[in-house]
Motif scaffolding. Sequence first.
Motif, PDB file in Angstrom:
ATOM      1  N   ILE A 210       1.354  48.989  37.733  1.00  0.00           N
ATOM      2  CA  ILE A 210       1.769  49.129  39.123  1.00  0.00           C
ATOM      3  C   ILE A 210       1.991  50.590  39.513  1.00  0.00           C
ATOM      4  CG2 ILE A 210       3.491  48.492  40.842  1.00  0.00           C
ATOM      5  CD1 ILE A 210       1.775  46.176  39.913  1.00  0.00           C
ATOM      6  N   VAL A 211       2.881  51.273  38.805  1.00  0.00           N
ATOM      7  CA  VAL A 211       3.290  52.622  39.237  1.00  0.00           C
ATOM      8  C   VAL A 211       2.153  53.618  39.051  1.00  0.00           C
ATOM      9  CG1 VAL A 211       4.994  54.451  38.957  1.00  0.00           C
ATOM     10  CG2 VAL A 211       5.674  52.070  38.665  1.00  0.00           C
ATOM     11  N   THR A 212       1.493  53.575  37.910  1.00  0.00           N
ATOM     12  CA  THR A 212       0.403  54.530  37.665  1.00  0.00           C
ATOM     13  C   THR A 212      -0.684  54.402  38.718  1.00  0.00           C
ATOM     14  OG1 THR A 212       0.849  54.351  35.288  1.00  0.00           O
ATOM     15  CG2 THR A 212      -1.225  55.370  35.955  1.00  0.00           C
ATOM     16  N   GLN A 213      -1.057  53.156  39.041  1.00  0.00           N
ATOM     17  CA  GLN A 213      -2.144  52.967  39.994  1.00  0.00           C
ATOM     18  C   GLN A 213      -1.737  53.380  41.406  1.00  0.00           C
ATOM     19  OE1 GLN A 213      -4.930  52.210  38.441  1.00  0.00           O
ATOM     20  NE2 GLN A 213      -3.656  52.099  36.614  1.00  0.00           N
ATOM     21  N   SER A 214      -0.511  53.086  41.809  1.00  0.00           N
ATOM     22  CA  SER A 214      -0.070  53.485  43.144  1.00  0.00           C
ATOM     23  C   SER A 214      -0.007  55.009  43.257  1.00  0.00           C
ATOM     24  CB  SER A 214       1.298  52.879  43.460  1.00  0.00           C
ATOM     25  OG  SER A 214       2.295  53.380  42.606  1.00  0.00           O
ATOM     26  N   MET A 352     -16.737  44.980  39.902  1.00  0.00           N
ATOM     27  CA  MET A 352     -15.608  45.104  38.977  1.00  0.00           C
ATOM     28  C   MET A 352     -14.268  44.763  39.620  1.00  0.00           C
ATOM     29  SD  MET A 352     -17.259  45.827  36.333  1.00  0.00           S
ATOM     30  CE  MET A 352     -15.804  45.931  35.300  1.00  0.00           C
ATOM     31  N   GLY A 353     -14.154  44.986  40.926  1.00  0.00           N
ATOM     32  CA  GLY A 353     -12.897  44.700  41.612  1.00  0.00           C
ATOM     33  C   GLY A 353     -12.403  43.271  41.411  1.00  0.00           C
ATOM     34  N   PRO A 354     -13.286  42.261  41.544  1.00  0.00           N
ATOM     35  CA  PRO A 354     -12.822  40.888  41.356  1.00  0.00           C
ATOM     36  C   PRO A 354     -12.203  40.608  39.992  1.00  0.00           C
ATOM     37  CG  PRO A 354     -14.958  40.906  42.440  1.00  0.00           C
ATOM     38  CD  PRO A 354     -14.676  42.315  42.026  1.00  0.00           C
ATOM     39  N   GLN A 389      -6.958  45.961  44.169  1.00  0.00           N
ATOM     40  CA  GLN A 389      -6.858  47.326  44.662  1.00  0.00           C
ATOM     41  C   GLN A 389      -6.509  48.316  43.556  1.00  0.00           C
ATOM     42  OE1 GLN A 389      -7.802  48.254  47.492  1.00  0.00           O
ATOM     43  NE2 GLN A 389      -7.594  46.561  48.928  1.00  0.00           N
ATOM     44  N   TYR A 390      -5.764  47.860  42.552  1.00  0.00           N
ATOM     45  CA  TYR A 390      -5.313  48.804  41.537  1.00  0.00           C
ATOM     46  C   TYR A 390      -6.459  49.271  40.642  1.00  0.00           C
ATOM     47  CZ  TYR A 390      -0.603  47.889  43.055  1.00  0.00           C
ATOM     48  OH  TYR A 390       0.528  47.805  43.806  1.00  0.00           O
ATOM     49  N   LEU A 391      -7.387  48.372  40.323  1.00  0.00           N
ATOM     50  CA  LEU A 391      -8.576  48.796  39.591  1.00  0.00           C
ATOM     51  C   LEU A 391      -9.379  49.787  40.430  1.00  0.00           C
ATOM     52  CD1 LEU A 391     -10.034  45.590  37.878  1.00  0.00           C
ATOM     53  CD2 LEU A 391      -9.073  47.599  36.765  1.00  0.00           C
ATOM     54  N   VAL A 396     -11.699  55.244  41.889  1.00  0.00           N
ATOM     55  CA  VAL A 396     -11.883  56.302  42.890  1.00  0.00           C
ATOM     56  C   VAL A 396     -11.358  57.626  42.366  1.00  0.00           C
ATOM     57  CG1 VAL A 396     -11.233  57.080  45.198  1.00  0.00           C
ATOM     58  CG2 VAL A 396     -11.830  54.690  44.816  1.00  0.00           C
ATOM     59  N   ASN A 397     -10.206  57.608  41.711  1.00  0.00           N
ATOM     60  CA  ASN A 397      -9.639  58.844  41.178  1.00  0.00           C
ATOM     61  C   ASN A 397     -10.544  59.453  40.107  1.00  0.00           C
ATOM     62  OD1 ASN A 397      -7.538  60.318  39.154  1.00  0.00           O
ATOM     63  ND2 ASN A 397      -6.785  60.357  41.259  1.00  0.00           N
ATOM     64  N   VAL A 398     -11.075  58.607  39.223  1.00  0.00           N
ATOM     65  CA  VAL A 398     -11.994  59.084  38.181  1.00  0.00           C
ATOM     66  C   VAL A 398     -13.302  59.568  38.806  1.00  0.00           C
ATOM     67  CG1 VAL A 398     -13.358  58.370  36.186  1.00  0.00           C
ATOM     68  CG2 VAL A 398     -10.983  57.642  36.379  1.00  0.00           C
TER      69      VAL A 398
END
Length: 448
Positions: A210-214, A352-354, A389-391, A396-398
Amino acid sequence: MTDLRHRTAAENALRHQHSDDKGSETEGRADRDGASDTEGKQDVPEVPVPADDTPEVLNKALSGLSSRWKNWWVRGILTLAMISFFFFIIYLGPMVLMMIVLCVQIKCFHEIITIGYSVYHSYHLPWFRTLSWYFLLCVNYFFYGETVTDYFFTLVQREEPLRILSKYHRFISFALYLTGFCMFVLSLVKKHYRLQFYMFGWTHVTLLIIVTQSHLIIHNLFEGMIWFIVPISCVICNDIMAYMFGFFFGRTPLIKLSPKKTWEGFIGGFFATILFGILLSYVMAGYRYFVCPVEFNNDSNSFTVYCEPSELFQLQYYVLPSVLQSATGWTTVRLYPFQIHSIALSSFASIMGPFGGFFASGFKRAFKIKDFANTIPGHGGIMDRFDCQYLMATFVNVYIASFIRGPNPSKVIQQLLALRLDQQLHIFNSLKAHLIEKGLLPAVEEAA
């Protein structure tokens, strides 16, 4: 004959007695091994299923429909409401978006920890909920403290308390976490060690997800709101279109974890999301408000999104492959380079999102619950809406770090200004010599 029957009965009695003795010995051995083994064999209590909180107005309006169509209309109406709210917070600006991301993070953490607490509370063990929220505070302090130092360097250097907190930020973060770690050790209860360590791991995995992805979502936002809006919109589009294609055309099950997901919905959602990503990128790439990096203006103490758009957001001509030329009759097309990148973003959102949703489905099945919560009628909890959304945030960051972002001159200058004066002078002389060697600066003749 009578003697034979007596002898058979006696043998059976001896066998039963031996079996009972062996069972008693096994039970005694289990007792000697300690209650900690027993606790691992206990069934995990089922989490109560949240009650249906669909607004009464919708229940009355849709009372004549079957449950399938009623759910379709409830989901559709609430989806439109959430999309409208999403547009509204985009209009309010990047600061509000960051606050919304933080609120969503806290709510998702609450929903997952509540499930853990439902299991944990039945054993009357101390401190789990308090320590969970304490660790959330520690992790947020670590991540967002780093962000404040990176993006608000001038503001941090201007205020003495902030400068001290920035200088010793990692040590303070470690001290805070170490305090929580010691509190956990002191809270251990005899005969429940295994369960407590299990819940300790539960909390930390939740924090990781949760926190890392947000935090990564907010980093993406600082690169430009387009890097925030397009990926999130692609996931939303894929979720909606996969549901629509699956609802009307779905026949072939996709995965056992989610029996309602179908190949028809998966494939239809993929092509619809690709098209949507290209069109949305074309519309947004023409506005500086969306494409400029979000920066903090120290003079006005506010965020600014004004810049000269990079080549990524300037229209260019591209020659179409021969197959597309024959199919469309076009030789070239005029596109923003970002639209090409949007194909990668929308493809990941569709393929991959699903799997984030499948992961969440497996988690819910493990605890025999339908949704994480009942926050949004027809949709479940906030975590049910943001599991994919977290995946996407990580990808996106990578992707930005790998293919888009180069060295940031402003951050390099910030780091140089934090050095001692003699170190700054040494770097200046080294850079000057390098530029003279490259012919960018005229050679300075030494005085005779």
